[in-house]
Design an enzyme around this catalytic site. Structure first.
Site, PDB file in Angstrom:
ATOM      1  N   ASP A   1      47.413  18.132   9.908  1.00 27.63           N
ATOM      2  CA  ASP A   1      47.395  16.739   8.816  1.00 27.63           C
ATOM      3  C   ASP A   1      45.740  16.605   8.647  1.00 27.63           C
ATOM      4  O   ASP A   1      45.020  17.354   7.795  1.00 27.63           O
ATOM      5  CB  ASP A   1      47.799  15.670   9.348  1.00 27.63           C
ATOM      6  CG  ASP A   1      48.432  14.640   8.490  1.00 27.63           C
ATOM      7  OD1 ASP A   1      47.543  13.899   7.930  1.00 27.63           O
ATOM      8  OD2 ASP A   1      49.543  14.534   7.854  1.00 27.63           O
TER       9      ASP A   1
ATOM     10  N   GLY B   1      56.168  18.992  18.594  1.00 25.69           N
ATOM     11  CA  GLY B   1      56.684  19.150  17.573  1.00 25.69           C
ATOM     12  C   GLY B   1      56.861  20.601  17.120  1.00 25.69           C
ATOM     13  O   GLY B   1      57.698  21.157  16.350  1.00 25.69           O
TER      14      GLY B   1
ATOM     15  N   LYS C   1      48.966  20.857   5.626  1.00 30.34           N
ATOM     16  CA  LYS C   1      48.734  19.766   4.809  1.00 30.34           C
ATOM     17  C   LYS C   1      47.110  19.725   4.382  1.00 30.34           C
ATOM     18  O   LYS C   1      46.586  18.903   4.984  1.00 30.34           O
ATOM     19  CB  LYS C   1      49.344  18.540   5.175  1.00 30.34           C
ATOM     20  CG  LYS C   1      50.592  18.000   4.723  1.00 30.34           C
ATOM     21  CD  LYS C   1      50.625  16.191   5.226  1.00 30.34           C
ATOM     22  CE  LYS C   1      52.224  16.151   5.645  1.00 30.34           C
ATOM     23  NZ  LYS C   1      52.108  14.527   6.277  1.00 30.34           N
TER      24      LYS C   1
ATOM     25  N   ASP D   1      59.446  15.122  13.809  1.00 27.40           N
ATOM     26  CA  ASP D   1      60.150  13.995  13.977  1.00 27.40           C
ATOM     27  C   ASP D   1      59.460  12.774  13.039  1.00 27.40           C
ATOM     28  O   ASP D   1      58.725  12.967  12.434  1.00 27.40           O
ATOM     29  CB  ASP D   1      60.111  13.340  15.276  1.00 27.40           C
ATOM     30  CG  ASP D   1      58.486  12.983  15.652  1.00 27.40           C
ATOM     31  OD1 ASP D   1      57.809  13.678  15.504  1.00 27.40           O
ATOM     32  OD2 ASP D   1      58.566  11.958  15.876  1.00 27.40           O
TER      33      ASP D   1
ATOM     34  N   GLU E   1      50.829  25.411  16.345  1.00 28.27           N
ATOM     35  CA  GLU E   1      51.208  23.962  15.907  1.00 28.27           C
ATOM     36  C   GLU E   1      52.153  23.828  14.715  1.00 28.27           C
ATOM     37  O   GLU E   1      52.244  24.747  14.090  1.00 28.27           O
ATOM     38  CB  GLU E   1      49.825  23.372  15.549  1.00 28.27           C
ATOM     39  CG  GLU E   1      49.556  22.074  15.264  1.00 28.27           C
ATOM     40  CD  GLU E   1      49.980  21.005  16.164  1.00 28.27           C
ATOM     41  OE1 GLU E   1      51.211  21.018  16.908  1.00 28.27           O
ATOM     42  OE2 GLU E   1      49.079  20.188  16.423  1.00 28.27           O
ATOM     43  N   ASP E   2      53.035  22.733  14.765  1.00 30.80           N
ATOM     44  CA  ASP E   2      53.812  22.582  13.781  1.00 30.80           C
ATOM     45  C   ASP E   2      52.925  21.960  12.456  1.00 30.80           C
ATOM     46  O   ASP E   2      53.609  22.598  11.336  1.00 30.80           O
ATOM     47  CB  ASP E   2      54.923  21.252  14.154  1.00 30.80           C
ATOM     48  CG  ASP E   2      54.180  19.943  14.520  1.00 30.80           C
ATOM     49  OD1 ASP E   2      52.791  20.092  14.902  1.00 30.80           O
ATOM     50  OD2 ASP E   2      54.703  18.944  14.912  1.00 30.80           O
TER      51      ASP E   2
ATOM     52  N   ARG F   1      64.127  15.844  15.048  1.00 31.85           N
ATOM     53  CA  ARG F   1      63.882  17.005  15.345  1.00 31.85           C
ATOM     54  C   ARG F   1      64.719  18.298  15.294  1.00 31.85           C
ATOM     55  O   ARG F   1      64.293  19.585  15.030  1.00 31.85           O
ATOM     56  CB  ARG F   1      63.014  17.247  16.653  1.00 31.85           C
ATOM     57  CG  ARG F   1      61.926  16.244  16.820  1.00 31.85           C
ATOM     58  CD  ARG F   1      61.271  16.505  18.361  1.00 31.85           C
ATOM     59  NE  ARG F   1      60.345  15.618  18.552  1.00 31.85           N
ATOM     60  CZ  ARG F   1      59.268  15.234  18.480  1.00 31.85           C
ATOM     61  NH1 ARG F   1      58.719  16.276  17.670  1.00 31.85           N
ATOM     62  NH2 ARG F   1      58.212  14.287  18.706  1.00 31.85           N
TER      63      ARG F   1
ATOM     64  N   PHE G   1      55.109  12.966   3.666  1.00 30.85           N
ATOM     65  CA  PHE G   1      55.593  12.997   5.422  1.00 30.85           C
ATOM     66  C   PHE G   1      57.050  13.725   5.399  1.00 30.85           C
ATOM     67  O   PHE G   1      57.939  13.448   4.422  1.00 30.85           O
ATOM     68  CB  PHE G   1      56.049  11.464   5.759  1.00 30.85           C
ATOM     69  CG  PHE G   1      56.423  11.616   7.032  1.00 30.85           C
ATOM     70  CD1 PHE G   1      55.188  11.638   8.139  1.00 30.85           C
ATOM     71  CD2 PHE G   1      57.504  11.570   7.728  1.00 30.85           C
ATOM     72  CE1 PHE G   1      55.557  11.435   9.335  1.00 30.85           C
ATOM     73  CE2 PHE G   1      57.875  11.554   9.096  1.00 30.85           C
ATOM     74  CZ  PHE G   1      56.993  11.762   9.919  1.00 30.85           C
ATOM     75  N   VAL G   2      56.998  14.769   6.227  1.00 32.37           N
ATOM     76  CA  VAL G   2      58.197  15.477   6.396  1.00 32.37           C
ATOM     77  C   VAL G   2      58.858  15.385   7.835  1.00 32.37           C
ATOM     78  O   VAL G   2      58.064  15.106   8.915  1.00 32.37           O
ATOM     79  CB  VAL G   2      57.798  17.185   6.233  1.00 32.37           C
ATOM     80  CG1 VAL G   2      57.333  17.350   4.811  1.00 32.37           C
ATOM     81  CG2 VAL G   2      56.428  17.677   6.999  1.00 32.37           C
TER      82      VAL G   2
END
Ligand code: XMP
Ligand code: MG
Length: 181
Positions: free
Chosen positions: A107, A49, A135, A163, A103-104, A169, A156-157
């Site tokens: 969560d 990610g 988040k 992805d 990190e992308d 992506r 959710f993104v």
């Protein structure tokens, strides 16, 4: 920014524009250059990610720094070991290094919470976490997040490296799931 996109029968709507992403990443690069000047930091980007975030950030970074990419594999251990995370590709010695994890998205925090002790065990000089998206709402595991580009609601993104079922992506902006609105 183009309007709605459909992936695997799910509808996604525009959320964060390419320009907003670029600006935030430049601001973060400036901050990091200030905080790490002369420290020759080692960035560790977590695949898949974060590849686009890492590339965009690293290009803007005007100090001497290294970058390395790892993949985290997660599996269920025994009762006593619980959730086990192993790092694939962590071949740089991080002892006494100033390390920044890229990190992308964070969560629940489970991934990093399980993985960080393995890094602390190698005694880095410092260890910080930089994320594109935070988040905070679904957080279940404590993770210290030091640099955040965007704090987002529990939606959710996808896009900009993130992805949905492996796809999306390559989208330049960040979209969110429409039914989550
Ligand atoms: P945890 O819960 O361990 O999760 O902090 C982090 C990982 O979960 C994935 N993730 C997402 N991926 N859109 C995505 O494309 C999302 O909204 C999303 N939320 C969590 C992601 O792989 C992240 O590294
Ligand atoms: Mg990820």
């Amino acid at each position: 920014m183009s309007s709605t996109i459909t992936l695997q029968d799910k509808e996604f709507v525009p959320f964060i524009s390419e320009q907003e992403i670029t600006e935030k990443i430049k601001t973060l690069a400036t901050q990091l250059a200030k905080d790490y000047d002369g420290k020759k930091p080692l960035f560790i980007a977590i695949l898949n990610g974060s590849f686009m975030f890492a590339a965009a950030l690293f290009k803007e970074l005007a100090i001497e720094a290294e970058i390395s990419f790892i993949k985290l594999a997660s599996y269920k251990g025994t009762k006593s070991t619980g959730h086990v995370i192993t790092a694939i590709g962590l071949d740089t010695d991080i002892t006494d290094r100033h390390v920044i994890i890229l990190e992308d998205i964070i969560d629940t925090g489970k991934t990093l919470h399980s993985f960080l002790p393995q890094l602390y065990n190698q005694h880095p000089a410092s260890l910080k976490i930089a994320v594109l998206l935070d988040k905070p709402e679904p957080r279940k595991f404590d993770v210290p997040v030091h640099y955040v580009c965007f704090t987002i609601p529990n939606k959710f993104v996808l896009g900009f490296g993130l992805d949905f079922d492996g796809f999306g992506r390559n989208i330049k902006e960040i979209y969110k799931l429409k039914e989550d609105e």
